[in-house]
Design an enzyme around this catalytic site. Structure first.
Site, short mmCIF file in Angstrom:
data_model
loop_
_atom_site.label_atom_id
_atom_site.label_comp_id
_atom_site.label_asym_id
_atom_site.label_seq_id
_atom_site.Cartn_x
_atom_site.Cartn_y
_atom_site.Cartn_z
N LYS A 174 28.79 29.33 34.44
CA LYS A 174 28.65 27.87 34.56
C LYS A 174 28.29 27.42 35.98
O LYS A 174 27.42 26.57 36.17
CB LYS A 174 29.96 27.22 34.12
CG LYS A 174 29.91 25.73 34.03
CD LYS A 174 29.41 25.31 32.69
CE LYS A 174 29.33 23.80 32.56
NZ LYS A 174 28.91 23.42 31.21
N HIS A 190 43.10 45.65 42.64
CA HIS A 190 42.06 44.77 42.09
C HIS A 190 41.35 44.00 43.20
O HIS A 190 41.88 43.01 43.70
CB HIS A 190 42.68 43.80 41.08
CG HIS A 190 43.10 44.50 39.84
ND1 HIS A 190 42.26 44.69 38.78
CD2 HIS A 190 44.27 45.11 39.53
CE1 HIS A 190 42.89 45.38 37.84
NE2 HIS A 190 44.11 45.65 38.26
N CYS A 221 41.34 50.48 38.94
CA CYS A 221 42.57 50.56 38.14
C CYS A 221 42.39 51.52 36.96
O CYS A 221 42.24 52.71 37.17
CB CYS A 221 43.01 49.17 37.72
SG CYS A 221 44.71 49.14 37.14
N TYR A 222 42.34 51.02 35.72
CA TYR A 222 42.15 51.95 34.60
C TYR A 222 40.85 52.73 34.77
O TYR A 222 40.78 53.92 34.45
CB TYR A 222 42.11 51.18 33.26
CG TYR A 222 41.92 52.11 32.07
CD1 TYR A 222 43.00 52.68 31.42
CD2 TYR A 222 40.64 52.43 31.62
CE1 TYR A 222 42.82 53.56 30.36
CE2 TYR A 222 40.44 53.29 30.56
CZ TYR A 222 41.54 53.86 29.93
OH TYR A 222 41.35 54.72 28.89
N ASP A 270 24.21 22.13 30.57
CA ASP A 270 23.61 23.37 30.07
C ASP A 270 22.29 23.13 29.35
O ASP A 270 21.27 23.75 29.66
CB ASP A 270 24.57 24.12 29.13
CG ASP A 270 25.91 24.38 29.77
OD1 ASP A 270 26.00 24.30 31.01
OD2 ASP A 270 26.87 24.64 29.04
N GLY A 292 41.97 47.98 32.67
CA GLY A 292 42.22 47.81 31.25
C GLY A 292 43.69 48.06 30.97
O GLY A 292 44.38 48.64 31.80
N GLU A 343 38.84 42.09 42.91
CA GLU A 343 38.20 40.87 42.42
C GLU A 343 39.11 39.64 42.51
O GLU A 343 38.63 38.52 42.43
CB GLU A 343 37.71 41.07 40.98
CG GLU A 343 38.78 41.22 39.90
CD GLU A 343 39.33 42.64 39.75
OE1 GLU A 343 39.20 43.45 40.68
OE2 GLU A 343 39.93 42.92 38.68
#
Ligand code: XMP
Length: 513
Positions: free
Chosen positions: A369, A170, A84-85, A228, A57, A172
């Site tokens: 998606k 990070h 991180c944060y 969708d 964050g 990710e």
């Protein structure tokens, strides 16, 4: 999927890439959900929670207004991974110290492991990670030890005997080597997950839940022709069969041949119970003479609701409305940052549930998606539909600048078909987020044969994008642009000039209106 699947809860402290953490964990076969950082733990008590991830964050933990999570996260023995944060808040909460200063790192850094830690099992002793922090951990909380460093700051920590871990980098993002492996180590080795969340298991659970929610009731679904709503309808059809009626409205703003193709797919391939409604004249007469983009959208939205309601009422008593809402829309509405500013009014069936007293059935509200596409594949939808580029609800009306008329729709349809054919022939259709033609509200002078012409200008647009929020124009090969241009001026009567749009989003938008 309350209580069913093993779940990792991600508490979002406002980082840019929180969605990526969820996606990486799901790719490993473990269901993962994002919630606001300050969610009380009671919110998850019905769930099969195996671990928590605290996201990064933008704040500094030592500021009085800094976001804080539920401190009871550290009172139990459910594993926690702070990123991180998230790491910094955990450190501060448990009695360590975080400061700002010379330890800031942005971009690539080399991480060196200092001791064994289950997070880094089977990884090399040194590898590249992605950093983005101004503050750093100065003093560890009691019972914690450092397990990795960049040489500059403490970069990974673990508790001596409880399953609490923190990393400054990070995992990710793609720039971190072994990032997915680190998240997998957390979910499998630390949280003890099995990893049995697959699209097949999702379908079984979703079908069972829809059955339970609808009991003996009847539902309607507005199909758009896109992936969708089609996947949502197919899932509900599996659950309740003919108690679902789908409605596909031809608003006169579809592309060439689209209405027939889509109806055929629904009826003959998917065997959905579908009603096709020809409302072309109704839409076009409402749009007559209207130029302003937001007015066009409002008119189309209101007209759609009116027609859908009329058709649905003729079906007899209906209690449910099926919608293809996806997870990013759900996160947006619970996000700590609040919904992003509305730049264009996006046409959807938002007003319907209250107006018609319908309850929502949203079988895709947990999916991203790409997961919807995989569910579609699993349900046997044809690849053509699954890979379809997005198409806006208001259709060609937002690609005809100025008033929409039958004649201008005809010109744009022919030009747009050529763009599609050539992009497909070049093998680029699936790599591009959207590619299409736009009809401009001006005429330009040209020369054809021996005569002077004064005719329409068509703009061609092609963009790469992840989610439609930002986009880059595509550097199409010149040969391809040249084929598109000469085919349009030769084959589409009324067009004497083609231009290519080289604007990205921001500052431009994808659609011209
Ligand atoms: P913009 O033009 O805002 O588009 O950059 C972002 C994405 O949203 C689609 N879009 C719409 N979709 N109703 C829709 O259902 C709309 O009114 C609408 N306007 C834009 C656009 O095609 C792109 O994928």
């Amino acid at each position: 999927m309350g209580g069913v699947h093993e779940t990792i809860i991600i508490l979002d402290f406002g980082a840019q890439y929180t969605q990526l953490i969820a996606r990486r964990i799901r790719e490993a076969g473990v269901y993962s959900e994002i919630h606001p950082y300050n969610s009380p733990l009671e919110a998850f008590k019905e769930r099969n929670v195996r671990g928590y991830v605290l996201s990064g964050g933008p704040d500094s933990v030592y500021e009085p207004t800094a976001p804080r999570g539920d401190p009871r996260l550290f009172a139990g023995t459910t594993p926690v991974l702070g990123i991180c944060y998230g790491l910094q808040w955990m450190v501060q909460q448990l009695g360590g110290q975080v400061i700002s200063g010379s330890g800031r790192e942005y971009g690539r850094a080399s991480l060196k492991l200092q001791r064994e830690c289950p997070l880094f099992q089977e990884l090399p002793g040194e590898f590249q990670v992605w950093m983005s922090h101004g503050d750093h951990v100065e003093i560890l909380p009691p019972a914690f030890q450092a397990v990795a460093t960049t040489g500059k700051v403490i970069s990974a920590i673990q508790h001596g005997n409880l399953p609490f871990y923190g990393i400054q980098f990070h995992p990710e993002v793609a720039h971190t080597e072994h990032g997915s492996r680190i998240l997998r180590n957390f979910v499998f080795k630390i949280c003890g997950c099995r990893g049995d969340w697959t699209m097949g298991s999702f379908i079984d659970t979703a079908v069972a839940q829809v059955k339970m929610q609808m009991q003996g009731g009847h539902a309607v679904c507005a199909l758009s022709g896109g992936v969708d709503s089609t996947v949502a309808a197919t899932l509900v059809d599996r659950a309740v069969g003919k108690r679902l009626t789908c409605i596909f409205v031809d608003n006169g703003l579809l592309r060439q041949g689209e209405y027939d193709e889509v109806m055929q797919r629904f009826r003959d391939t998917l065997h959905l119970n579908v009603v096709g409604v020809n409302a072309r004249q109704e839409f076009l007469s409402q749009l007559d003479g209207v130029s302003e983009p937001e007015r066009k959208r409002k008119i189309i939205g209101a007209e759609f609701i009116r027609i859908f309601e009329r058709e649905a009422q003729s079906l007899g008593p209906i209690e449910f409305l099926v919608q293809g809402t996806l997870y990013p829309d759900v996160i947006e509405s619970v996000s700590v940052k609040g919904p992003s500013a509305v730049i264009k009014t996006h046409h959807n069936v938002g007003g319907l549930p209250e107006q018609m007293h319908l309850k929502l059935v949203e079988p895709l509200r947990e999916l991203f998606k790409d997961e919807v596409r995989r569910v579609g594949q699993e349900l046997g939808l044809d690849p053509e539909l699954i890979q379809r580029q997005p198409f806006p609800g208001p259709g060609l009306a937002v690609r005809i600048l100025g008033p929409v008329s039958e004649e201008r729709l005809g010109v744009l349809r022919r030009a747009d078909k050529i763009v599609e054919e050539e992009i497909r022939a070049a093998g680029l259709y699936q790599q591009i987020w959207q590619s299409f033609a736009v009809l401009l509200p001006i005429s330009s002078v040209g020369v054809m044969g021996d005569g002077r012409t004064y005719e329409n200008v068509v703009a061609v647009r092609a963009v790469h994008s992840q989610d439609g929020m930002t986009a880059d124009w595509v550097d199409l090969p010149h040969g391809l642009l040249s084929r598109i241009s000469s085919r349009i001026v030769n084959e589409v009567r009324g067009v004497n000039r083609v231009v290519y749009d080289v604007s990205s989003k921001p500052p431009s938008t994808i659609e011209w209106e």
